[in-house]
Design an enzyme around this catalytic site. Structure first.
Site, PDB file in Angstrom:
ATOM      1  N   LYS A   9       0.829  -1.208   0.000  1.00 24.84           N
ATOM      2  CA  LYS A   9       0.000   0.000   0.000  1.00 24.84           C
ATOM      3  C   LYS A   9       0.867   1.263   0.000  1.00 24.84           C
ATOM      4  CE  LYS A   9      -4.049  -2.048   2.305  1.00 24.84           C
ATOM      5  NZ  LYS A   9      -4.940  -1.942   3.497  1.00 24.84           N
ATOM      6  N   TYR A  49     -12.531  -1.400  -3.629  1.00 28.50           N
ATOM      7  CA  TYR A  49     -13.023  -1.641  -2.260  1.00 28.50           C
ATOM      8  C   TYR A  49     -14.551  -1.558  -2.172  1.00 28.50           C
ATOM      9  CZ  TYR A  49      -8.494  -1.843   0.156  1.00 28.50           C
ATOM     10  OH  TYR A  49      -7.256  -2.223   0.629  1.00 28.50           O
ATOM     11  N   ASN A 112      -2.037   0.270   6.955  1.00 27.05           N
ATOM     12  CA  ASN A 112      -1.485  -0.973   7.503  1.00 27.05           C
ATOM     13  C   ASN A 112      -0.603  -1.732   6.509  1.00 27.05           C
ATOM     14  OD1 ASN A 112      -3.513  -1.782   5.841  1.00 27.05           O
ATOM     15  ND2 ASN A 112      -4.733  -2.835   7.397  1.00 27.05           N
ATOM     16  N   HIS A 115      -2.157  -5.385   1.601  1.00 25.94           N
ATOM     17  CA  HIS A 115      -3.480  -5.973   1.359  1.00 25.94           C
ATOM     18  C   HIS A 115      -3.311  -7.436   0.955  1.00 25.94           C
ATOM     19  CE1 HIS A 115      -7.516  -6.577  -0.342  1.00 25.94           C
ATOM     20  NE2 HIS A 115      -6.889  -7.228  -1.311  1.00 25.94           N
ATOM     21  N   GLU A 126     -10.046  -9.846  -7.625  1.00 27.90           N
ATOM     22  CA  GLU A 126      -9.032  -8.804  -7.413  1.00 27.90           C
ATOM     23  C   GLU A 126      -7.872  -8.936  -8.414  1.00 27.90           C
ATOM     24  OE1 GLU A 126      -8.055  -9.024  -3.249  1.00 27.90           O
ATOM     25  OE2 GLU A 126     -10.016  -8.245  -2.655  1.00 27.90           O
TER      26      GLU A 126
HETATM   27  P1  ADP Z   1      -8.190  -6.505   5.602  1.00 29.03           P
HETATM   28  O1  ADP Z   1      -7.336  -5.570   4.771  1.00 29.03           O
HETATM   29  O2  ADP Z   1      -7.423  -7.069   6.775  1.00 29.03           O
HETATM   30  O3  ADP Z   1      -8.867  -7.567   4.776  1.00 29.03           O
HETATM   31  P2  ADP Z   1     -10.770  -5.141   5.718  1.00 29.03           P
HETATM   32  O4  ADP Z   1     -11.095  -5.834   4.433  1.00 29.03           O
HETATM   33  O5  ADP Z   1     -11.740  -5.262   6.832  1.00 29.03           O
HETATM   34  O6  ADP Z   1      -9.336  -5.609   6.276  1.00 29.03           O
HETATM   35  O7  ADP Z   1     -10.572  -3.592   5.442  1.00 29.03           O
HETATM   36  C1  ADP Z   1      -9.901  -3.139   4.285  1.00 29.03           C
HETATM   37  C2  ADP Z   1      -8.941  -2.043   4.667  1.00 29.03           C
HETATM   38  O8  ADP Z   1      -9.681  -0.916   5.152  1.00 29.03           O
HETATM   39  C3  ADP Z   1      -7.987  -2.378   5.836  1.00 29.03           C
HETATM   40  O9  ADP Z   1      -6.851  -3.098   5.409  1.00 29.03           O
HETATM   41  C4  ADP Z   1      -7.624  -1.005   6.345  1.00 29.03           C
HETATM   42  O10 ADP Z   1      -6.681  -0.342   5.481  1.00 29.03           O
HETATM   43  C5  ADP Z   1      -8.958  -0.273   6.199  1.00 29.03           C
HETATM   44  N1  ADP Z   1      -9.793  -0.347   7.420  1.00 29.03           N
HETATM   45  C6  ADP Z   1     -10.465  -1.432   7.896  1.00 29.03           C
HETATM   46  N2  ADP Z   1     -11.156  -1.128   9.012  1.00 29.03           N
HETATM   47  C7  ADP Z   1     -10.927   0.187   9.244  1.00 29.03           C
HETATM   48  C8  ADP Z   1     -11.359   1.108  10.245  1.00 29.03           C
HETATM   49  N3  ADP Z   1     -12.200   0.740  11.235  1.00 29.03           N
HETATM   50  N4  ADP Z   1     -10.908   2.383  10.181  1.00 29.03           N
HETATM   51  C9  ADP Z   1     -10.091   2.783   9.180  1.00 29.03           C
HETATM   52  N5  ADP Z   1      -9.650   1.972   8.189  1.00 29.03           N
HETATM   53  C10 ADP Z   1     -10.053   0.692   8.223  1.00 29.03           C
HETATM   54 MG    MG Z   2     -10.323  -7.394   3.306  1.00 29.59          MG
END
Ligand code: ADP
Ligand code: MG
Length: 137
Positions: A9, A49, A112, A115, A126
């Site tokens: 990212k 997304y 974070n 992805h 994807e």
């Molecule tokens: P993952 O990436 O672990 O699959 P999700 O699909 O739930 O997690 O969410 C997609 C992305 O959205 C996360 O990797 C993170 O960058 C962001 N995200 C998820 N939850 C939150 C939140 N509560 N607040 C801000 N950003 C979030």
């Molecule tokens: Mg996800």
């Protein structure tokens, strides 16, 4: 063999962590079968997304994903989706296990660093979102 989509990212790509993250991929026995540097538009980030459209963080997340270049990568390996998500760690770096990428490099719940697709069907969608068949080894 399974395939999954990984993204380095914008927060990680901009802090020159790409080499370290690629090294984690390779040391986990996952094989890179396609990789490119892209800069998503806001529209493309929203499309990617789309499953999170109704979530309160959607606008901020898609702004962030469009804020700079990132690497999109296709990985191949046994149980590739699970394996890569294990190497990434929990969504929130604060909750991620020691030795995971998000624990070591993640800056916040949103930023974070990486992805990974969460299932075979999301991996298929994807990968096709970013790559044509010609671009995948
Ligand atoms: P993952 O990436 O672990 O699959 P999700 O699909 O739930 O997690 O969410 C997609 C992305 O959205 C996360 O990797 C993170 O960058 C962001 N995200 C998820 N939850 C939150 C939140 N509560 N607040 C801000 N950003 C979030
Ligand atoms: Mg996800």
């Amino acid at each position: 063999m399974d395939q999954t989509l990984a993204i380095i990212k914008p927060d990680a790509a901009s802090r020159a962590l790409t080499g370290k993250i690629v090294s984690r991929i390779e040391s986990n026995g996952l094989k890179i079968i396609a990789m490119k540097l892209i800069h998503m538009s806001k529209d493309q980030a929203e499309d990617f997304y789309i499953e999170h459209k109704e979530r309160p963080f959607f606008d901020s997340l898609t702004d962030y994903m469009a804020s700079g270049p990132c690497y999109v990568i296709v990985l191949e390996g046994e149980k590739a989706q699970l394996q890569w998500r294990d190497a990434m760690g929990a969504t929130n770096p604060v909750d991620a296990a020691d030795g995971t990428i998000r624990k070591d490099f993640g800056q916040s719940l949103e930023q974070n660093s990486v992805h990974g697709s969460d299932s075979p069907s999301s991996a298929a969608r994807e990968i096709a979102f970013f790559f044509s068949e010609l671009e995948i080894m």
